[in-house]
Design a protein around this motif. Structure first.
Motif, short mmCIF file in Angstrom:
data_model
loop_
_atom_site.label_atom_id
_atom_site.label_comp_id
_atom_site.label_asym_id
_atom_site.label_seq_id
_atom_site.Cartn_x
_atom_site.Cartn_y
_atom_site.Cartn_z
N ASP A 12 -5.66 -2.06 -5.08
CA ASP A 12 -4.97 -2.46 -3.86
C ASP A 12 -5.83 -3.50 -3.13
O ASP A 12 -6.84 -3.16 -2.53
CB ASP A 12 -4.72 -1.23 -2.98
CG ASP A 12 -3.71 -1.51 -1.89
OD1 ASP A 12 -3.15 -2.63 -1.86
OD2 ASP A 12 -3.47 -0.61 -1.06
N GLU A 13 -5.43 -4.74 -3.20
CA GLU A 13 -6.13 -5.85 -2.54
C GLU A 13 -7.65 -5.73 -2.65
O GLU A 13 -8.34 -5.65 -1.64
CB GLU A 13 -5.71 -5.92 -1.06
CG GLU A 13 -4.21 -5.94 -0.90
CD GLU A 13 -3.73 -6.87 0.19
OE1 GLU A 13 -4.37 -7.93 0.38
OE2 GLU A 13 -2.73 -6.55 0.84
N THR B 117 0.83 -1.20 0.00
CA THR B 117 0.00 0.00 0.00
C THR B 117 0.87 1.26 0.00
O THR B 117 0.56 2.24 -0.68
CB THR B 117 -0.95 -0.01 1.22
OG1 THR B 117 -1.77 -1.17 1.13
CG2 THR B 117 -1.83 1.23 1.25
N GLN C 174 -7.50 0.19 -1.11
CA GLN C 174 -7.76 -1.03 -0.35
C GLN C 174 -9.02 -0.88 0.49
O GLN C 174 -9.85 -1.76 0.52
CB GLN C 174 -6.55 -1.30 0.56
CG GLN C 174 -6.71 -2.51 1.45
CD GLN C 174 -5.38 -2.94 2.04
OE1 GLN C 174 -4.36 -2.27 1.88
NE2 GLN C 174 -5.38 -4.05 2.72
MG MG Z 1 -2.07 -2.84 2.13
#
Ligand code: MG
Ligand code: ADP
Lengths: 391, 327
Positions: free
Chosen positions: B175-176, B59, B99
């Motif tokens: 992000d994820e 991140t 995320q």
């Molecule tokens: Mg992360």
């Protein structure tokens, strides 16, 4: 610029559909104004708010007689005052026991001290829970003493020496026969030319303004919690626009809600008139700007939205209390001067000026005070080592 | 959606210009070096995976790439535009899907998309068309008018992705995006990423799920402790482990005798017995398996199951760091 408008528009839409803005911005302050106005209106109603004043004064002192005489004159003005005479040692006990609402002790040698230019001092004791009428009476006594002091100083200054007995006697007589006392009462309670109801509305508007502006600016912290703040920061817009948009929204909401409050107060309460509206608007915008700077500082300090709203409430109420939203505060001396810097007090004072017929030039000292306040707070907000990602 | 529509205000990108060139990125938080000299290069049309466990620095790396954090060292160019010097132009070419959810709960999916679209510089008919297309793409067309707080977790995630796509970015950064999502929504998300990649959008995808990187990515950088441990195509990465395979044999009969016989054949490098299971390490399982099966049968083991495990990114991670990817 276009993106700034997009940001501002989204926030405004959010706040308009949010009931708490309506509640804190308009309804609560209006309701409180109404309630306080009812309480205050007891001053004009002989059935309400009888004030028992116990007085101890040296005999044969014309200056002391003038002070006591002021109290007697109040009854003629519709304020129901009962005056009891007592010895110097008994005043405090009578007030403490609740037999009297207010105790006035004029010390031995009062007249001589005034004449010598040493300053007029009178001890006031006010019982607990004595209500607003007692506040008014105590304000009148204070004002009388101050006026006596000021007049004495003027005459003494002109004569180049202390006053003689005869001159002091003449002054005191003038004072006893002075213009209607109730005008003093109004002046003492609300500042400048505002009537009682006007003062109440102004004080409420000034305090709740902080909540309205708070909702707008603290939305920044809510956005941090929603995750939309970092997303905004990945948009192709200048970084400063994000916090600046919140400040603009604060200015808009604060100005609208304060103006609506003042206007509805003027329409709905008897005897409330804030004067020339363009001047009132300028004053309101300056006050809102000051409030916005305070909230910007809060945003720098606070870690969460909850913490920030708590801090904001504490500040709003403190400024309200010291600014005259709930009761009269001193307007003289060091403390009084300091309190004048308070934006709530400045708004009330400024509205007093416009209500008395003042225009924008007459507001200059108040506007400059607000401007200086705003700038100082903004500089502080920049200097505070706040959260790195806050703004 | 159509990728032939150019992004607003985009200038032609030379085919040789990478969509992302991050060089020697460094970011410290106090004593922690979250990102330690990370360099990434993504070519147009590539799906690039950043694979690493929680806390690896994914991140933080992405935040620097998207201009959310300023790096302590290194530089970022997006489609040739330097982020540090021309942040607005660089950000216009990027779409970030953070995320954590980043949508306004009080307003509808359509209003969310319209708002962010305006900030991206879209307006009028173009904005309306794009919002419609994106709603279709993320499967929210029929719920477009509901406040997004009423959405399920998966729907919110899809809206979150849609916002990142609106302006046809040269590089989409996710992000994820599947953390905390039910399996069905997860699959829908992976499919839409595949679809976007199929249309030629470059994607930077971070994850700690080995299977996702394996399924989606042309190239993968394995990160741990803020450093890129290895980078390449999946085959290149697997080469790093030495290319050994595992064969797992299960069954009854004389398992002990089978173990002894296996130790006698040269293709078997290691044998471990675990009850009725035998785990062998071999150089190349497909060619070795026939001989292995014959040997254990001759030794008297009755096979019930034979499983060949080829090395995957998980083994690569284990090989490189001595740790499992997931704790
Ligand atoms: Mg992360
Ligand atoms: N704002 C921050 N302040 C302090 N430490 C941070 C911050 N953000 C990340 N870190 C630390 O940096 C490291 C990398 O974090 P992160 O980039 O979030 O990893 P990942 O996304 O791979 O899970 C972690 O050790 C994390 O604790």
């Amino acid at each position: 610029m276009r993106t700034l408008l997009v940001l501002v528009a989204r926030d405004l839409r959010q706040h308009v559909s949010d009931r708490s803005v309506l509640l804190f911005g308009l309804l609560i302050p209006f309701a409180l104004s109404y309630v306080f106005n009812l309480a205050f209106s007891g001053l004009d109603d002989p059935q309400l708010g009888e004030v028992a004043v116990v007085v101890s004064a040296p005999t044969g002192d014309p200056a002391a007689d003038a002070v006591v005489g002021t109290l007697g004159a109040l009854a003629d003005q519709g304020i129901p005052v009962t005056v009891l005479e007592a010895g110097p040692g008994e005043v405090a006990d009578l007030v403490a026991s609740g037999e009297a609402d207010l105790g006035v002790t004029v010390p031995e040698g009062f007249g001589a001290a005034v004449a010598a230019g040493e300053g007029a001092r009178v001890e006031l004791a006010q019982g607990a829970d004595t209500g607003l009428a007692a506040d008014v009476v105590s304000g009148i006594v204070t004002a009388t003493v101050q006026r006596l002091d000021a007049d004495a100083a003027t005459v003494a200054g002109a004569a180049g020496a202390g006053l003689d007995e005869a001159a002091l006697g003449a002054l005191a007589a003038d004072l006893a026969a002075a213009a209607p006392q109730v005008e003093w009462a109004e002046r003492t309670v609300a500042g400048e030319q505002l009537g009682l109801a006007g003062g109440i509305v102004a004080g409420q508007a000034g305090m709740f303004l902080f909540f309205t502006v708070g909702f707008a600016v603290l939305a920044l912290l809510t956005e941090r919690e929603w995750g939309t703040l970092p997303r905004l920061r990945t948009m192709p817009i200048p970084a400063w626009q994000i916090p600046f948009a919140k400040a603009v929204v604060g200015l808009i909401l604060g100005t609208v809600s304060t103006s609506v409050l003042l206007a509805s107060g003027q329409l709905l309460f008897d005897g409330v008139d804030f004067g020339w509206w363009p001047a009132v608007l300028v004053l309101v915008v300056a006050t809102v700007a000051a409030a916005t700077s305070v909230i910007a500082l809060v945003v720098r300090y606070a870690r969460t939205a909850e913490q920030a709203s708590l801090l904001m409430s504490v500040i709003a109420i403190s400024l309200g209390v010291t600014g005259g939203t709930f009761f009269r505060v001193p307007t003289d001396g060091l403390v009084g001067t300091l309190l004048q810097v308070n934006p709530v007090a400045a708004l009330v004072r400024g509205l007093g000026i416009t209500a008395g017929g003042g225009g924008i030039p007459d507001l200059a000292p108040v506007l400059l005070t607000l401007l200086a306040f705003t700038l100082v707070i903004l500089v502080l907000a920049r200097l505070v080592p706040g959260r790195k990602d806050a703004l | 959606m159509t990728t032939s529509t150019p992004a607003p205000a985009s200038t032609p990108v030379l085919s040789s210009t990478p969509v992302l060139e991050a060089v020697d990125l460094v970011r410290r938080f106090g004593p922690v070096t979250a990102v330690d000299h990370v360099s990434l290069r993504i070519e147009p049309g590539q799906t690039f995976g950043l694979l690493g466990p929680n806390g690896a620095g994914k991140t933080t790396t992405i935040s620097m790439i998207c201009g959310l954090l300023s790096p302590d060292g290194g530089s970022v160019h997006v489609a040739g535009v330097p982020m540090a010097q021309e942040p607005l132009a660089a950000k216009r070419r990027l779409g970030l899907v953070p995320q954590d959810l980043a949508v306004y709960p009080e307003i509808s999916a359509r209003q969310n998309l319209t708002f962010f679209g305006r900030l991206q510089g879209l307006h009028g008919a173009e904005l309306r068309t794009r919002v419609g297309e994106v709603l279709e793409l993320v499967g929210l067309s029929d719920r477009a008018k509901e406040p997004s707080k009423k959405f399920s977790g998966g729907m919110k995630r899809r809206l979150n992705i849609g916002i990142g796509l609106l302006h046809h970015p040269d590089l989409l950064v996710l992000d994820e995006p599947t953390v905390g999502v039910d399996p069905q929504s997860r699959n829908a998300i992976l499919e839409s990423v595949e679809a976007l990649a199929g249309q030629g959008m470059a994607v930077l995808y971070t994850t700690h799920y080995m299977e996702e990187a394996q399924r989606l990515c042309d190239r993968v950088a394995i990160v741990d402790d803020g450093r890129v441990q290895a980078e390449g195509t999946q085959d290149e990465l697997i080469e790093l482990t030495g290319g050994v395979d595992t064969i797992v044999l299960s069954g009854g009969g004389d398992v002990a005798a089978a173990e002894v016989s296996l130790r006698g054949i040269p293709v078997v490098q290691k044998v471990a017995r675990d009850g009725n299971h035998l785990r062998l390490v071999v150089q190349n399982a497909p060619t070795a398996v026939a001989g292995v099966v014959r040997t254990v049968s001759d030794a008297g083991m009755n096979l019930s199951d034979v499983v060949i495990q080829r090395p995957d990114l998980e083994s690569v991670f284990l090989h490189l760091t001595g740790k499992a990817l997931r704790d």
